[in-house]
Design a protein around this motif. Structure first.
Motif, PDB file in Angstrom:
ATOM      1  N   UNK A  19       0.816  -1.219   0.000  1.00  0.00           N
ATOM      2  CA  UNK A  19       0.000   0.000   0.000  1.00  0.00           C
ATOM      3  C   UNK A  19       0.846   1.264   0.000  1.00  0.00           C
ATOM      4  N   UNK A  20       1.841   1.311   0.879  1.00  0.00           N
ATOM      5  CA  UNK A  20       2.605   2.553   1.032  1.00  0.00           C
ATOM      6  C   UNK A  20       4.085   2.217   1.194  1.00  0.00           C
ATOM      7  N   UNK A  21       4.891   2.842   0.348  1.00  0.00           N
ATOM      8  CA  UNK A  21       6.334   2.558   0.378  1.00  0.00           C
ATOM      9  C   UNK A  21       7.111   3.866   0.318  1.00  0.00           C
ATOM     10  N   UNK A  22       8.110   3.979   1.181  1.00  0.00           N
ATOM     11  CA  UNK A  22       8.949   5.180   1.226  1.00  0.00           C
ATOM     12  C   UNK A  22      10.406   4.774   1.104  1.00  0.00           C
ATOM     13  N   UNK A  23      11.171   5.608   0.426  1.00  0.00           N
ATOM     14  CA  UNK A  23      12.608   5.377   0.311  1.00  0.00           C
ATOM     15  C   UNK A  23      13.334   6.476   1.083  1.00  0.00           C
ATOM     16  N   UNK A  24      14.076   6.105   2.111  1.00  0.00           N
ATOM     17  CA  UNK A  24      14.940   7.078   2.789  1.00  0.00           C
ATOM     18  C   UNK A  24      16.246   7.097   1.997  1.00  0.00           C
ATOM     19  N   UNK A  25      16.443   8.193   1.254  1.00  0.00           N
ATOM     20  CA  UNK A  25      17.432   8.200   0.187  1.00  0.00           C
ATOM     21  C   UNK A  25      18.777   8.799   0.603  1.00  0.00           C
ATOM     22  N   UNK A  26      19.603   7.988   1.253  1.00  0.00           N
ATOM     23  CA  UNK A  26      20.945   8.454   1.625  1.00  0.00           C
ATOM     24  C   UNK A  26      21.958   8.259   0.493  1.00  0.00           C
ATOM     25  N   UNK A  27      21.469   7.933  -0.715  1.00  0.00           N
ATOM     26  CA  UNK A  27      22.403   7.926  -1.860  1.00  0.00           C
ATOM     27  C   UNK A  27      22.847   9.356  -2.168  1.00  0.00           C
ATOM     28  N   UNK A  28      22.094  10.330  -1.648  1.00  0.00           N
ATOM     29  CA  UNK A  28      22.460  11.735  -1.894  1.00  0.00           C
ATOM     30  C   UNK A  28      22.877  12.452  -0.611  1.00  0.00           C
ATOM     31  N   UNK A  29      23.342  11.675   0.349  1.00  0.00           N
ATOM     32  CA  UNK A  29      23.822  12.313   1.580  1.00  0.00           C
ATOM     33  C   UNK A  29      25.099  13.102   1.280  1.00  0.00           C
ATOM     34  N   UNK A  30      25.257  14.211   1.970  1.00  0.00           N
ATOM     35  CA  UNK A  30      26.388  15.104   1.734  1.00  0.00           C
ATOM     36  C   UNK A  30      27.501  14.806   2.734  1.00  0.00           C
ATOM     37  N   UNK A  31      28.781  14.806   2.363  1.00  0.00           N
ATOM     38  CA  UNK A  31      29.316  15.100   1.035  1.00  0.00           C
ATOM     39  C   UNK A  31      29.711  13.870   0.214  1.00  0.00           C
ATOM     40  N   UNK A  32      29.706  12.657   0.785  1.00  0.00           N
ATOM     41  CA  UNK A  32      30.277  11.527   0.032  1.00  0.00           C
ATOM     42  C   UNK A  32      29.243  10.466  -0.363  1.00  0.00           C
ATOM     43  N   UNK A  33      27.988  10.848  -0.379  1.00  0.00           N
ATOM     44  CA  UNK A  33      26.939  10.014  -0.979  1.00  0.00           C
ATOM     45  C   UNK A  33      26.710   8.669  -0.285  1.00  0.00           C
ATOM     46  N   UNK A  34      26.848   8.660   1.028  1.00  0.00           N
ATOM     47  CA  UNK A  34      26.430   7.473   1.782  1.00  0.00           C
ATOM     48  C   UNK A  34      26.072   7.884   3.205  1.00  0.00           C
TER      49      UNK A  34
END
Lengths: 100, 420
Positions: B97-112
């Protein structure tokens, strides 16, 4: 399972030889086939190290022992190599230091 | 013993509860249990409210009372508050029904997500007077320590296994870090790094700074709760390497409930591993409260820890929250990477593929009910693990600079003409 060796005082012996004694803290994890073997007693007799168990848990599936080793660096390294050859998993007290 | 620093009270052994001063130390002298930061929640309650948080800059430091530094942060001001993406297309594909992505692929500064833990560890290291910081890492952590140390003017040492891929090494070298490759088997390298950490008076972020470092992961959970509109998700799926992130996501939900910032609610924090390195997942599925060490064999290198330091605690959290663990093969994790990319436009590293793959399995088997709401913690960027998907994506078609050739290609391939 845990016995300190009677015959050696590694720190004193190492100091006498001019080698620097050190203390190493390890987690040992044993597979089931080794659980009944007195490995720590054997280790204390084979190598000039003192053994001090600080925490332990033994089940049918695995033996987990937190062990402090005191002795000359080369003796400790040899003791770790012997444990690994037996099939004991040897980790530093921090367990996994290398992360992704 | 207690000398408050900021909102911290002491370091406390997770095994026996003995307390230690708030120094750079990580192991209980009595039983060698790991130390964790204890906070003064009564004081925090007076200062940390929803309204106070919402007025602050959108970074992980908006939850500063629950992060282990005494003063103001000095490293990583911009870290965190990454997007929480409502993933409707992927939800439909996975049947939830409901899905969320916590997107730390764009965390600053080294993308993790490692930038969260590193900025806490380095801020605390500075408070404790360290000038040199270090870590032992095969990827994301090394990059993050190198970058954040450079920005803060700290000297850094990064220890790596000598056979690490060139690309990953450059991602640390470029920041001017002192990178030391160690030859030998993984276990030997691991023990040597522990020895170096003990011998040199540096802030080794994941050794003597570990109690502070690990707390940085809680910020991911705090953000999830706030971005969901101040509620804990029914289900969170978290990738497990050492297992630390899973325990800290749980702790973040617990702390917000304890402080009255969100109401008490039932939630499940599920763990995801790659089958080629799944000591925690195997143990959870067998109903054990301990894991057996394994030798990793998976392309998910960022999760390849055969003896996970927090495995025992991760198993405990899953038990407490009525959650489960699951694992996926390398093919399944590649499919997970592609699903997230093709349905949500997010390119995750292998750990993200594991998380999506495991969520897919849990939903398909009903362990996550179709009517529930799920958050997936995606911890690193796919650009870091391109090798994992090379040869497993579509291919680029090549033509001469000719319109006729292009039209011929379109007509020849049904898939392309369908896109017109």
């Amino acid at each position: 399972m845990a016995h300190a060796p009677k015959k050696t005082k590694p720190a004193a012996k190492a100091a006498k030889n001019g080698a620097r004694p050190q203390q190493t803290r390890l987690w040992l994890m044993y597979p089931p086939k080794l659980i009944t073997r007195p490995i720590i007693w054997e280790l204390g007799h084979k190598f000039a190290v003192s053994t001090n168990v600080r925490q332990a848990s033994v089940t049918d599936e695995i033996g987990i022992v937190c062990l402090e080793l005191d002795g000359e660096r080369e003796q400790i390294k040899a003791a770790i190599a012997w444990l690994e050859k037996l099939g004991v998993n040897v980790e530093p007290v921090e367990i996994n230091v290398i992360e992704s | 013993m207690e000398k408050h620093e900021g909102f911290m009270k002491a370091l406390k052994c997770r095994e026996c509860g003995r307390e230690y001063p708030l120094a750079a130390t990580h192991v209980c002298e009595f039983d060698f249990g790991p130390l964790e930061v204890a906070y003064d929640y009564d004081r925090i309650k007076k200062s940390l409210t929803r309204a106070a948080i919402e007025k602050r800059p959108q970074t992980m430091w908006r939850y500063r009372e629950l992060l282990p530094i005494a003063g103001e942060p000095t490293v990583g001001f911009q870290v965190g508050f990454t997007p929480l993406v409502k993933a409707d297309r992927l939800a439909k594909r996975l049947g939830i029904r409901e899905l969320w992505i916590k997107n730390d692929t764009v965390n600053y500064p080294t993308l993790s997500f490692k930038d969260r833990v590193v900025s806490v560890a380095l801020s605390r290291a500075r408070e404790l007077g360290f000038k040199v910081v270090a870590c032992a890492s095969t990827g994301n952590l090394a990059n993050s320590v190198a970058a954040n140390a450079a920005a803060a003017g700290l000297k850094s040492f990064v220890f790596i296994p000598s056979d690490l891929e060139q690309g990953k090494v450059i991602n640390s070298l470029v920041y001017g870090a002192n990178v030391i490759g160690i030859k030998g088997h993984y276990d030997e390298v691991n023990r040597l790094c522990a020895e170096i950490a003990g011998k040199f008076g540096w802030a080794f972020v994941n050794v003597n700074m570990r109690p502070y470092y690990a707390e940085g992961s809680k910020s991911m959970g705090f953000e999830i709760v706030e971005q969901l509109g101040w509620r804990a998700p029914q289900h969170t799926v978290v990738p497990m390497a050492s297992g630390s992130l899973l325990t800290k996501i749980h702790k973040s939900y617990q702390e917000f409930m304890k402080l009255g910032i969100i109401p008490e609610s039932r939630y499940h924090v599920h763990g995801a591993q790659a089958t080629g390195c799944s000591p925690i997942s195997v143990a959870q599925k067998a109903g054990l409260d301990f894991f057996k060490p394994v030798k990793p064999n998976t392309i998910a290198k960022s999760l390849a820890i055969g003896t996970p330091a927090d495995g025992f605690y991760a198993l405990k959290v899953m038990k407490e929250t009525g959650a489960v663990a699951e694992d996926v093969s390398d093919d399944e994790l590649r499919e997970g990477i592609k699903l997230l990319a093709e349905y949500e436009g997010i390119f995750a590293e292998t750990a993200g593929g594991v998380t999506v793959g495991v969520a897919k399995k849990l939903i398909a088997s009903g362990r996550i009910p179709a009517d529930d709401s799920v958050v997936l913690c995606i911890t690193g960027n796919g650009l870091k693990t391109l090798d994992a998907v090379v040869g497993h994506t579509g291919r680029a078609r090549e033509i001469k600079p000719s319109l006729r050739e292009f039209e011929a290609l379109i007509n020849a391939e049904g898939e392309l003409s369908a896109a017109i």
